[in-house]
Design an enzyme around this catalytic site. Structure first.
Site, PDB file in Angstrom:
ATOM      1  N   LYS A  42      -6.623  -0.675  -1.544  1.00 20.76           N
ATOM      2  CA  LYS A  42      -5.290  -0.137  -1.224  1.00 20.76           C
ATOM      3  C   LYS A  42      -4.328  -0.527  -2.342  1.00 20.76           C
ATOM      4  O   LYS A  42      -3.487   0.258  -2.777  1.00 20.76           O
ATOM      5  CB  LYS A  42      -4.817  -0.673   0.125  1.00 20.76           C
ATOM      6  CG  LYS A  42      -3.555  -0.024   0.659  1.00 20.76           C
ATOM      7  CD  LYS A  42      -2.270  -0.701   0.206  1.00 20.76           C
ATOM      8  CE  LYS A  42      -1.044  -0.055   0.851  1.00 20.76           C
ATOM      9  NZ  LYS A  42       0.215  -0.584   0.320  1.00 20.76           N
ATOM     10  N   HIS A  63       7.738  -9.528  -3.181  1.00 21.35           N
ATOM     11  CA  HIS A  63       7.954  -8.414  -2.266  1.00 21.35           C
ATOM     12  C   HIS A  63       9.329  -8.487  -1.617  1.00 21.35           C
ATOM     13  O   HIS A  63      10.079  -7.522  -1.598  1.00 21.35           O
ATOM     14  CB  HIS A  63       6.920  -8.501  -1.134  1.00 21.35           C
ATOM     15  CG  HIS A  63       5.912  -7.421  -1.196  1.00 21.35           C
ATOM     16  ND1 HIS A  63       4.587  -7.619  -0.951  1.00 21.35           N
ATOM     17  CD2 HIS A  63       6.021  -6.113  -1.471  1.00 21.35           C
ATOM     18  CE1 HIS A  63       3.930  -6.499  -1.080  1.00 21.35           C
ATOM     19  NE2 HIS A  63       4.785  -5.562  -1.399  1.00 21.35           N
ATOM     20  N   GLU A 110       7.217   2.218  -1.981  1.00 19.47           N
ATOM     21  CA  GLU A 110       6.986   0.782  -1.790  1.00 19.47           C
ATOM     22  C   GLU A 110       7.644  -0.041  -2.895  1.00 19.47           C
ATOM     23  O   GLU A 110       7.295   0.082  -4.074  1.00 19.47           O
ATOM     24  CB  GLU A 110       5.483   0.492  -1.736  1.00 19.47           C
ATOM     25  CG  GLU A 110       5.190  -0.964  -1.410  1.00 19.47           C
ATOM     26  CD  GLU A 110       3.714  -1.251  -1.126  1.00 19.47           C
ATOM     27  OE1 GLU A 110       2.992  -0.344  -0.679  1.00 19.47           O
ATOM     28  OE2 GLU A 110       3.303  -2.395  -1.359  1.00 19.47           O
ATOM     29  N   ASP A 157      -3.305  16.232  -5.968  1.00 17.19           N
ATOM     30  CA  ASP A 157      -3.694  16.097  -4.565  1.00 17.19           C
ATOM     31  C   ASP A 157      -4.058  14.633  -4.266  1.00 17.19           C
ATOM     32  O   ASP A 157      -5.171  14.179  -4.567  1.00 17.19           O
ATOM     33  CB  ASP A 157      -4.880  17.042  -4.317  1.00 17.19           C
ATOM     34  CG  ASP A 157      -5.304  17.094  -2.866  1.00 17.19           C
ATOM     35  OD1 ASP A 157      -4.980  16.157  -2.112  1.00 17.19           O
ATOM     36  OD2 ASP A 157      -5.966  18.076  -2.490  1.00 17.19           O
TER      37      ASP A 157
HETATM   38  C1  MEV Z   1       0.207  -4.264  -0.820  1.00 16.58           C
HETATM   39  O1  MEV Z   1       0.752  -2.970  -0.840  1.00 16.58           O
HETATM   40  C2  MEV Z   1      -1.060  -4.335  -1.638  1.00 16.58           C
HETATM   41  C3  MEV Z   1      -1.824  -5.671  -1.567  1.00 16.58           C
HETATM   42  O2  MEV Z   1      -2.123  -5.969  -0.208  1.00 16.58           O
HETATM   43  C4  MEV Z   1      -3.086  -5.504  -2.359  1.00 16.58           C
HETATM   44  C5  MEV Z   1      -4.049  -6.659  -2.256  1.00 16.58           C
HETATM   45  O3  MEV Z   1      -4.051  -7.389  -1.266  1.00 16.58           O
HETATM   46  O4  MEV Z   1      -4.881  -6.791  -3.192  1.00 16.58           O
HETATM   47  C6  MEV Z   1      -0.983  -6.813  -2.084  1.00 16.58           C
END
Ligand code: MEV
Length: 414
Positions: A257, A371, A81, A273
Site C-alpha cells: 500500500k 504524518h 494523503e 487507470d
Molecule cells: C501509509 O499510507 C503507508 C504506510 O503504512 C506504508 C508502510 O507501512 O510501509 C506507512
C-alpha cells in the site's frame, strides 16, 4: 521539460511562487498553469462519464529531487494523503547523487478468450497453435494503428484450464506501444471470436484483457549510502522490515500500500487507470502462490542498502483521459515524458522511493510524527484557517501534540 529537480525549499514557498518557479525550471507556460488551475471542465466531465454532475478535486503536488537513469525529473502526484509527496521527495534526496535506475519491458499485454463447451480441448488447442501465424495476421486487422506504429499482435497461445470443468483459454499478446491498450486489446479479442470459436469448436464466453500484465513490467533499483540514511542500524532495520513483509501477507499488504501511495498518485496525475495498475500490482505480489512484498531490500557488500521493485505497469501516454484531461497533459509536459515505457519506469522508481520513505520512518521515529505534523494543516483548515494563519496554527498543534479541531478553533479565536 524539467531542467533540474532539486528545488531547494520548494515546500516552504507560497503556492503561487511554486507555480511561478515551474515556469523557470520546467518550461511550463502561463497557459499550462491556467489549464492546471481550471482543471477539468464540466463539459469535458459530461463527455467522460454518464450522469455527470461535477468533478472531484484532489491536490496535485510535485515530488522534487528525483534523478532517474541520470535524468532529473519533477514528478506530479495527485493524492489526498498528507506526507506522501514530502516523503517521496525526501527519499529521492537521500538517493542522490546516483538516484534511481529503472528499466521496462516491451509494452506487451494479453487479451483472453475463454472457450467453454469445447468439443475436444486438446485438439482445439492444437488447431489454434497450427494456425498461429495466420491468426496473428488476422488479429492485427483489429489492432487499429498499433501495427503501423511497430506494435500490434505479436503472439497467440492456447492453454487448457481445469476450473471445475475443462476450458480452453486463448491468449493474444499485443504490443500496445504508448497506449495503455485496454480498448484495442478488447477490440482484438472480440474481433477474433468467430474465427477462434470455429477453430476450437467451442463457445467463446469472456473476451477481455488481463490486468495481470506480466509481459509489461517496470523495474526500479536504488542503493542508499548507509551513512546518509542514518547508519547501519537503519539499513538493518529496513532489511528486517522487508523480511517481515516478505514472510507475512498482513504486513505485505501494508508495505505494498505504501508503494502504491506513490504509484497511484502518478498514475492518477496522468489520468491513467489506477485500478488496472493496482489490480496488476497486487496480483503480481501473489504470483508465487502467496501474497508477498513487491519490493526487496538487502544490504550490499559495502553495507549500503539496496532496494528493488518490479511490477506490471500498464500505463499510457496517448489515448483516453490521458489525452483529454488538461491536468494529465500538464503532468506529462512537466516530466517531459513522451513514451509509455518512460512513464512506467518513473512510476516504478517513485514506488520504490515511497516504500523506502515509509520503511525508514517506521524503523526510526515511527510514522506518526511526520504524518501528524502534516495532518495538522488539515485540522487547521477544518477549523477555518487559511494561508499563513493555517501554517501558524498547524505549527502550534504539532508542537502541542493536540490535533483537535476544537483546539485549532481556540487558537484562531473562533
Ligand atoms: C501509509 O499510507 C503507508 C504506510 O503504512 C506504508 C508502510 O507501512 O510501509 C506507512
Amino acid at each position: 521539460m524539467t531542467m533540474g529537480s532539486q528545488l531547494k525549499g520548494f515546500y516552504k514557498r507560497e503556492l503561487e511562487e511554486r507555480r511561478k518557479l515551474l515556469k523557470e525550471v520546467a518550461g511550463v507556460s502561463d497557459e499550462d498553469l491556467k489549464a492546471l488551475a481550471d482543471g477539468l471542465t464540466l463539459e469535458s466531465a459530461n463527455l467522460m462519464v454518464e450522469n455527470a454532475i461535477g468533478t472531484m478535486q484532489i491536490p496535485l503536488g510535485v515530488a522534487t529531487n528525483f534523478k532517474i537513469n541520470g535524468k532529473e525529473i519533477l514528478i506530479p502526484m495527485a493524492t489526498e494523503e498528507a506526507s506522501v509527496i514530502a516523503a517521496a521527495s525526501y527519499a529521492a534526496k537521500l538517493a542522490l547523487p546516483a538516484g534511481f535506475t529503472a528499466t521496462s519491458t516491451r509494452p506487451v499485454m494479453r487479451g483472453q478468450i475463454q472457450l467453454v463447451d469445447v468439443e475436444d480441448a486438446a485438439t482445439g488447442k492444437a488447431r489454434i497453435e497450427a494456425e498461429k501465424d495466420r491468426l496473428i495476421v488476422e488479429a492485427n486487422k483489429h489492432a487499429g494503428l498499433l501495427p503501423a506504429l511497430g506494435g500490434g499482435v505479436v503472439g497467440i497461445e492456447a492453454r487448457i484450464l481445469h476450473a471445475g470443468e475443462e476450458m480452453l483459454i486463448v491468449e493474444f499478446f499485443i504490443d500496445c506501444r504508448d497506449a495503455m491498450g485496454a480498448n484495442t486489446i478488447d477490440t482484438v479479442v472480440e474481433g477474433m471470436t468467430a474465427e477462434i470459436e470455429a477453430l476450437a469448436k467451442g463457445r467463446a464466453l469472456l473476451r477481455i484483457l488481463s490486468n495481470l500484465a506480466t509481459e509489461r513490467l517496470a523495474k526500479a533499483a536504488v542503493t542508499y549510502d548507509k551513512e546518509s540514511i542514518g547508519g547501519e542500524g537503519v539499513v538493518d532495520g529496513i532489511v528486517r522490515a522487508y523480511k517481515f513483509a516478505a514472510a507475512d501477507p498482513y504486513r505485505a499488504a501494508t508495505n505494498n500500500k505504501g508503494i502504491m501511495n506513490g504509484i497511484t498518485a502518478l498514475v492518477l496525475a496522468t489520468a491513467n487507470d489506477t485500478r488496472a495498475v493496482e489490480a496488476g500490482a497486487h496480483a503480481y505480489a501473489a504470483i508465487g502462490g502467496r501474497y508477498t512484498s513487491l519490493s526487496k531490500w538487502s544490504r550490499d557488500s559495502n553495507g549500503n542498502l539496496h532496494g528493488e521493485l518490479e511490477l506490471p505497469m500498464a500505463v499510457g501516454t496517448v489515448g483516453g483521459a490521458t489525452k483529454t484531461h488538461p491536468t494529465a497533459q500538464f503532468a506529462l509536459k512537466l516530466m517531459g515524458i513522451k513514451s509509455a515505457r518512460e512513464l512506467a519506469e518513473v512510476t516504478a522508481a517513485l514506488g520504490l522511493a515511497q516504500n523506502f520513505a515509509a520503511l525508514r520512518a517506521l524503523v526510526t521515529e515511527g510514522i506518526q510524527k511526520g504524518h501528524m505534523k502534516l495532518h495538522a494543516r488539515n485540522v487547521a483548515a477544518m477549523a477555518g484557517a487559511t494561508g499563513v494563519e493555517a501554517e501558524r496554527v498547524a505549527e502550534i498543534l504539532a508542537r502541542e501534540g493536540n490535533f483537535s479541531v476544537a483546539r485549532a478553533k481556540e487558537l484562531l479565536g473562533r
